[in-house]
Design an enzyme around this catalytic site. Sequence first.
Site, PDB file in Angstrom:
ATOM      1  CE  LYS A  82     -60.338   5.633  25.967  1.00  0.00           C
ATOM      2  NZ  LYS A  82     -60.264   7.090  25.970  1.00  0.00           N
ATOM      3  CG  ASP A  83     -62.106   8.905  22.087  1.00  0.00           C
ATOM      4  OD1 ASP A  83     -62.247   9.045  23.315  1.00  0.00           O
ATOM      5  OD2 ASP A  83     -60.995   8.821  21.525  1.00  0.00           O
ATOM      6  NE  ARG A 130     -64.722   5.419  32.747  1.00  0.00           N
ATOM      7  CZ  ARG A 130     -63.559   4.862  33.085  1.00  0.00           C
ATOM      8  NH1 ARG A 130     -63.497   3.966  34.048  1.00  0.00           N
ATOM      9  NH2 ARG A 130     -62.447   5.214  32.459  1.00  0.00           N
ATOM     10  NE  ARG A 131     -59.710   6.225  33.453  1.00  0.00           N
ATOM     11  CZ  ARG A 131     -59.156   6.656  32.331  1.00  0.00           C
ATOM     12  NH1 ARG A 131     -58.752   7.917  32.228  1.00  0.00           N
ATOM     13  NH2 ARG A 131     -59.003   5.842  31.306  1.00  0.00           N
ATOM     14  NE  ARG A 148     -58.696  16.780  27.715  1.00  0.00           N
ATOM     15  CZ  ARG A 148     -59.125  17.652  26.830  1.00  0.00           C
ATOM     16  NH1 ARG A 148     -59.733  18.757  27.209  1.00  0.00           N
ATOM     17  NH2 ARG A 148     -58.974  17.438  25.529  1.00  0.00           N
ATOM     18  NE  ARG A 154     -54.495  12.239  28.834  1.00  0.00           N
ATOM     19  CZ  ARG A 154     -55.724  11.750  28.766  1.00  0.00           C
ATOM     20  NH1 ARG A 154     -56.149  10.912  29.685  1.00  0.00           N
ATOM     21  NH2 ARG A 154     -56.533  12.093  27.786  1.00  0.00           N
ATOM     22  CB  CYS A 241     -67.735  13.859  28.674  1.00  0.00           C
ATOM     23  SG  CYS A 241     -66.811  13.105  27.333  1.00  0.00           S
TER      24      CYS A 241
END
Length: 309
Positions: A82-83, A130-131, A148, A154, A241
């Site tokens: 995903k990165d 997105r979330r 972040r 986190r 992003c």
Amino acid sequence: MRRNIIVGSRDSALALWQTRWVMEQLQKQHPELTFELVTMKTKGDKMLDVALAKIGDKGLFTKELEFAMQQREIDFAVHSLKDMPTALPEGLTIGAVCKRDNPGDALISKDGRKLDQLPQGARIGTSSLRRCAQLLHYRPDFQLQSLRGNLNTRLKKLASEQLDAIILAAAGVMRMGWEDMIAEIIPFNVCLPAVGQGAIAVECRAEDEEVRTLLQGIEHTETRAATDAERALLRHLEGGCQVPIGAFGEVVNKKLSLTAIVANLDGSQVLRAQGEAPVEQAKELGIDVAEKLLALGGKRILEQVRSGE
């Protein structure tokens, strides 16, 4: 075959777990080889005080590793798929996509509540547009806070910043052995994952036939097809992003299905499309579903998001 293979990784705990896992799989298949680990920090690891969407740079977590490959300082690099940007630097390729773990988003709440049990106006930490867009579509009362840092950081912020919950990629949480912290894997009808989420990818030099042959031993055909479809969709939509795009591809009964969304930033509009195709037509399926989203109004949403309207 050269005897010593140099492997590149980011230096976060999760990245190291993933890289060591890849090295272990390859070591089992090739006991005659040695694998040497080299770690480095990427731009995305260093710029922790800025939201990902505001940095506006693709390859935040991959560029330094890719440069090291181009300079022949490392033989391959292990990434969370995903990165990875959909367009790779010249001369580099994805040598293997490993079998995908849980692709969903994990809700971790301070008291174990599920998403629909969170209080009115609940403060939720996430680094993903997105979330945010999909969660606001589901419950506009949520207060989304930028989050972040690595997984440990986190998790600490859940308490230190008085958040009701945070959202992380489920696969990462599970790889770190923290499954018992998960209150819920958010259903896909509420929040579709990021393109490639849950899959580990190994990038190498396209010309390096020895390493490419080596990596075929950890390739997972169905995950590759599913994520090829997702990445083709993202590439066609020219998303990154800065744009809320979610997608999930899956092979079921030898057929590849793909579901995807495009949303505006406040979640007031979430467009959803899906399609199905033979496994060998993964990229065509991605483009087809992307075109469906554009026809539904996705073109206007993407223009608005990019222009900052």
